[in-house]
Motif scaffolding. Structure first.
Motif, PDB file in Angstrom:
ATOM      1  N   ILE A  81     -49.112-103.836 -72.621  1.00 27.57           N
ATOM      2  CA  ILE A  81     -47.537-103.791 -73.488  1.00 27.57           C
ATOM      3  C   ILE A  81     -47.832-102.456 -74.094  1.00 27.57           C
ATOM      4  O   ILE A  81     -46.515-101.369 -74.512  1.00 27.57           O
ATOM      5  CB  ILE A  81     -47.737-104.968 -73.918  1.00 27.57           C
ATOM      6  CG1 ILE A  81     -47.025-106.071 -72.985  1.00 27.57           C
ATOM      7  CG2 ILE A  81     -45.865-104.403 -74.750  1.00 27.57           C
ATOM      8  CD1 ILE A  81     -46.760-107.422 -73.701  1.00 27.57           C
ATOM      9  N   ARG A  82     -48.761-102.136 -75.099  1.00 27.28           N
ATOM     10  CA  ARG A  82     -48.971-101.370 -75.942  1.00 27.28           C
ATOM     11  C   ARG A  82     -49.220 -99.605 -75.210  1.00 27.28           C
ATOM     12  O   ARG A  82     -48.100 -98.738 -75.232  1.00 27.28           O
ATOM     13  CB  ARG A  82     -50.937-101.561 -76.652  1.00 27.28           C
ATOM     14  CG  ARG A  82     -50.249-102.129 -77.633  1.00 27.28           C
ATOM     15  CD  ARG A  82     -50.950-102.596 -79.081  1.00 27.28           C
ATOM     16  NE  ARG A  82     -52.852-102.449 -78.640  1.00 27.28           N
ATOM     17  CZ  ARG A  82     -52.889-103.597 -78.386  1.00 27.28           C
ATOM     18  NH1 ARG A  82     -52.519-104.409 -79.256  1.00 27.28           N
ATOM     19  NH2 ARG A  82     -54.538-103.850 -78.040  1.00 27.28           N
ATOM     20  N   TRP A  83     -50.007 -99.449 -73.964  1.00 23.60           N
ATOM     21  CA  TRP A  83     -49.609 -98.551 -73.121  1.00 23.60           C
ATOM     22  C   TRP A  83     -48.461 -98.208 -72.618  1.00 23.60           C
ATOM     23  O   TRP A  83     -48.366 -97.162 -72.818  1.00 23.60           O
ATOM     24  CB  TRP A  83     -50.836 -98.839 -72.224  1.00 23.60           C
ATOM     25  CG  TRP A  83     -51.213 -97.716 -70.689  1.00 23.60           C
ATOM     26  CD1 TRP A  83     -52.085 -97.381 -71.236  1.00 23.60           C
ATOM     27  CD2 TRP A  83     -50.828 -97.302 -70.381  1.00 23.60           C
ATOM     28  NE1 TRP A  83     -52.396 -95.559 -70.457  1.00 23.60           N
ATOM     29  CE2 TRP A  83     -51.262 -96.082 -69.446  1.00 23.60           C
ATOM     30  CE3 TRP A  83     -50.169 -98.417 -69.469  1.00 23.60           C
ATOM     31  CZ2 TRP A  83     -50.757 -95.470 -67.883  1.00 23.60           C
ATOM     32  CZ3 TRP A  83     -49.165 -97.512 -67.748  1.00 23.60           C
ATOM     33  CH2 TRP A  83     -50.109 -96.233 -67.188  1.00 23.60           C
TER      34      TRP A  83
ATOM     35  N   TYR B 182     -42.151 -96.375 -71.637  1.00 21.43           N
ATOM     36  CA  TYR B 182     -41.588 -96.634 -70.306  1.00 21.43           C
ATOM     37  C   TYR B 182     -40.470 -97.890 -71.120  1.00 21.43           C
ATOM     38  O   TYR B 182     -40.497 -98.334 -72.054  1.00 21.43           O
ATOM     39  CB  TYR B 182     -42.214 -98.010 -69.978  1.00 21.43           C
ATOM     40  CG  TYR B 182     -43.059 -97.653 -69.016  1.00 21.43           C
ATOM     41  CD1 TYR B 182     -43.218 -97.360 -67.332  1.00 21.43           C
ATOM     42  CD2 TYR B 182     -44.186 -96.751 -68.888  1.00 21.43           C
ATOM     43  CE1 TYR B 182     -43.731 -96.679 -66.359  1.00 21.43           C
ATOM     44  CE2 TYR B 182     -45.595 -96.797 -67.513  1.00 21.43           C
ATOM     45  CZ  TYR B 182     -44.815 -96.284 -66.293  1.00 21.43           C
ATOM     46  OH  TYR B 182     -45.429 -95.829 -65.301  1.00 21.43           O
ATOM     47  N   SER B 183     -39.236 -97.879 -69.877  1.00 21.44           N
ATOM     48  CA  SER B 183     -37.880 -98.533 -71.020  1.00 21.44           C
ATOM     49  C   SER B 183     -38.416 -99.999 -71.003  1.00 21.44           C
ATOM     50  O   SER B 183     -39.541-100.761 -70.032  1.00 21.44           O
ATOM     51  CB  SER B 183     -36.736 -98.229 -69.857  1.00 21.44           C
ATOM     52  OG  SER B 183     -37.087 -99.397 -69.064  1.00 21.44           O
ATOM     53  N   ALA B 184     -37.670-100.894 -72.045  1.00 17.58           N
ATOM     54  CA  ALA B 184     -37.848-102.099 -72.205  1.00 17.58           C
ATOM     55  C   ALA B 184     -38.106-102.991 -70.781  1.00 17.58           C
ATOM     56  O   ALA B 184     -38.756-104.390 -71.111  1.00 17.58           O
ATOM     57  CB  ALA B 184     -37.123-102.240 -73.600  1.00 17.58           C
ATOM     58  N   ASN B 185     -37.251-103.010 -70.469  1.00 19.68           N
ATOM     59  CA  ASN B 185     -36.986-103.836 -68.765  1.00 19.68           C
ATOM     60  C   ASN B 185     -37.915-104.114 -68.453  1.00 19.68           C
ATOM     61  O   ASN B 185     -38.259-104.493 -67.992  1.00 19.68           O
ATOM     62  CB  ASN B 185     -35.698-103.175 -67.999  1.00 19.68           C
ATOM     63  CG  ASN B 185     -34.130-103.800 -68.724  1.00 19.68           C
ATOM     64  OD1 ASN B 185     -34.450-104.536 -69.307  1.00 19.68           O
ATOM     65  ND2 ASN B 185     -33.203-102.895 -68.507  1.00 19.68           N
ATOM     66  N   THR B 186     -38.312-102.302 -67.979  1.00 15.54           N
ATOM     67  CA  THR B 186     -39.581-102.203 -67.024  1.00 15.54           C
ATOM     68  C   THR B 186     -41.388-102.809 -67.980  1.00 15.54           C
ATOM     69  O   THR B 186     -41.748-103.554 -67.328  1.00 15.54           O
ATOM     70  CB  THR B 186     -39.758-100.590 -66.999  1.00 15.54           C
ATOM     71  OG1 THR B 186     -38.711-100.185 -66.370  1.00 15.54           O
ATOM     72  CG2 THR B 186     -41.125-100.421 -66.053  1.00 15.54           C
ATOM     73  N   ILE B 187     -40.888-102.339 -69.166  1.00 11.98           N
ATOM     74  CA  ILE B 187     -42.036-103.472 -69.957  1.00 11.98           C
ATOM     75  C   ILE B 187     -42.145-104.517 -69.721  1.00 11.98           C
ATOM     76  O   ILE B 187     -43.449-105.572 -69.242  1.00 11.98           O
ATOM     77  CB  ILE B 187     -42.427-103.010 -71.526  1.00 11.98           C
ATOM     78  CG1 ILE B 187     -42.850-101.695 -71.281  1.00 11.98           C
ATOM     79  CG2 ILE B 187     -43.245-103.628 -72.255  1.00 11.98           C
ATOM     80  CD1 ILE B 187     -42.311-100.698 -73.157  1.00 11.98           C
ATOM     81  N   LYS B 188     -40.980-105.459 -69.846  1.00  8.54           N
ATOM     82  CA  LYS B 188     -41.054-106.653 -69.230  1.00  8.54           C
ATOM     83  C   LYS B 188     -41.408-107.136 -68.156  1.00  8.54           C
ATOM     84  O   LYS B 188     -42.150-107.946 -68.009  1.00  8.54           O
ATOM     85  CB  LYS B 188     -39.301-107.132 -70.145  1.00  8.54           C
ATOM     86  CG  LYS B 188     -39.139-109.037 -70.152  1.00  8.54           C
ATOM     87  CD  LYS B 188     -37.722-109.003 -70.401  1.00  8.54           C
ATOM     88  CE  LYS B 188     -38.296-110.975 -70.344  1.00  8.54           C
ATOM     89  NZ  LYS B 188     -38.467-111.085 -69.534  1.00  8.54           N
TER      90      LYS B 188
ATOM     91  N   LEU C 252     -47.771-108.891 -64.433  1.00  6.66           N
ATOM     92  CA  LEU C 252     -49.039-108.994 -64.616  1.00  6.66           C
ATOM     93  C   LEU C 252     -49.688-110.456 -65.295  1.00  6.66           C
ATOM     94  O   LEU C 252     -50.860-110.788 -65.120  1.00  6.66           O
ATOM     95  CB  LEU C 252     -49.552-108.245 -65.483  1.00  6.66           C
ATOM     96  CG  LEU C 252     -51.043-107.583 -65.936  1.00  6.66           C
ATOM     97  CD1 LEU C 252     -51.985-107.588 -64.843  1.00  6.66           C
ATOM     98  CD2 LEU C 252     -51.406-107.012 -67.188  1.00  6.66           C
ATOM     99  N   ARG C 253     -49.460-110.610 -66.636  1.00  8.29           N
ATOM    100  CA  ARG C 253     -49.251-112.534 -66.371  1.00  8.29           C
ATOM    101  C   ARG C 253     -49.636-113.168 -66.132  1.00  8.29           C
ATOM    102  O   ARG C 253     -50.540-114.506 -65.980  1.00  8.29           O
ATOM    103  CB  ARG C 253     -48.520-112.499 -67.741  1.00  8.29           C
ATOM    104  CG  ARG C 253     -48.543-114.558 -68.253  1.00  8.29           C
ATOM    105  CD  ARG C 253     -47.232-114.488 -69.046  1.00  8.29           C
ATOM    106  NE  ARG C 253     -47.095-115.504 -69.684  1.00  8.29           N
ATOM    107  CZ  ARG C 253     -48.019-115.635 -70.531  1.00  8.29           C
ATOM    108  NH1 ARG C 253     -48.359-115.106 -71.802  1.00  8.29           N
ATOM    109  NH2 ARG C 253     -48.219-117.099 -71.384  1.00  8.29           N
TER     110      ARG C 253
END
Length: 347
Positions: free
Chosen positions: A79-81, A87-93, A99-100
């Motif tokens: 997430i930090r990377w 990356y946008s907030a939607n893409t990060i989520k 991955l989770r």
């Protein structure tokens, strides 16, 4: 030999309890399982709660959504990377959730020991067995590939991880008559303007809701769409008809921060509310198709193509990275098909 097995707690530890009538052969067999112990208090044998043992004793365990400490650390790093890469907030989520699920599945395994074979097993034993979609599988694959490129101590060979074969789904397109009915369904000037702007400029839902009054350039007849998908700015032409509608809307509502504000001042219009506006319009028109806001964008692109607009311009107007994405509209355009005469007509 009749036996039964169940999940139990033993001294705050998750275990599998196995009960059976006293039998020397069965006792010898269970003793061979690593970590097997007898509980004098519970009067049963119990073994570690591992995937291998759950399969051995046919135990269906509710999905454990907890991460191991190592897995949580790796997820936080990912997430930090992603955040550092902007990356946008939607893409990060989307990527972190994907991955989770993978790391939860292998929570009993060190991340450094995960191999390409494990990725294949995850696809077969988790995604396919649960009938999860190909798009979800693709998201997980993308997340795995992206993350393991950043990990030094790994057995994963990223370039050998294959994405699932994409299903070819044609975009849903409405006729010009259907579009006209939908856009004229609302008497509320705000609702009407929002739907008209989406279609007339080929906007995504988020692009419309992120517009500000200053993004409408009436002198140049353009709309400036800032930091859209892929963090790209682009411009799209503004028709005189939509400009007149915008002026009428502006006089009545006087938006300040956002072009379309919600119930509270300086707050953008809600996505759910915008979807309800479309749903209400479709219902009024008695259209039975499951129309979504993105159908308006698809229809805009297809109608442009049928009007003779070059694909390269349509690609720019829609903000597509690849021309291949735009080329899909050639498969739903009916202009050329209508010129083909069916041999049935000659019978």
């Amino acid at each position: 030999m009749i036996w039964s097995a169940k999940l139990i707690k033993h001294r705050s530890e998750d275990r599998i309890g196995v009960e059976f009538e006293k039998d020397k052969e069965m006792i010898q067999r269970i003793k061979l399982i690593n970590g097997a112990r007898w509980s004098q208090q519970k009067k049963l044998w119990h073994v570690p709660n591992t995937r291998e043992n759950r399969e051995r004793f046919h135990i269906e365990q509710k999905q454990d959504t907890r991460l191991s400490l190592e897995g949580q650390e790796h997820l936080n790093q990912f997430i930090r990377w992603l955040s550092a890469k902007r990356y946008s907030a939607n893409t990060i989520k989307t990527y972190s959730d994907a991955l989770r699920s993978f790391l939860v599945y292998y929570r009993e395994k060190n991340v450094s020991e995960i191999t390409n074979a494990d990725v294949l097993d995850f696809n077969n034993d988790y995604i396919l067995k649960r009938n999860l979609s190909a798009s979800y599988q693709n998201q997980v694959t993308n997340a795995i590939k992206l993350y393991f490129r950043t990990v030094r101590d790994t057995k994963i060979e990223v370039d050998k991880i294959d994405r699932p074969k994409k299903t070819k789904i044609l975009p849903n397109v409405l006729s010009k008559e259907e579009i006209k009915m939908i856009l004229e369904a609302h008497s509320n000037i705000k609702h009407k303007t929002m739907l008209c702007l989406i279609y007339s400029c080929g906007l995504r839902r988020s692009e419309l809701l992120n517009l500000k009054p200053q993004d409408i350039n009436s002198k140049r007849n353009i709309v400036l769409i800032k930091q859209a998908k892929g963090k790209k700015d682009r411009i799209t032409p503004l028709s005189n008809k939509i400009l007149e509608l915008l002026r009428e809307y502006y006089k009545e509502y006087r938006p300040k921060t956002w072009l379309f504000e919600g119930q509270f001042e300086n707050q953008p219009y809600l996505e759910q509310s915008l979807q309800s506006v479309l749903k209400s319009a479709v219902k009024k028109c008695k259209i039975l198709k499951p129309v979504t806001l993105h159908w308006l964008r698809h229809s805009y692109a297809t109608h442009l193509l049928e009007n003779g607009t070059d694909l390269r311009y349509i690609q720019e107007l829609l903000g597509h990275n690849s021309s291949k994405t735009t080329e899909i509209y050639t498969h739903v355009s009916t202009k050329s098909l209508q010129q083909i005469k069916s041999p049935f007509d000659d019978l």
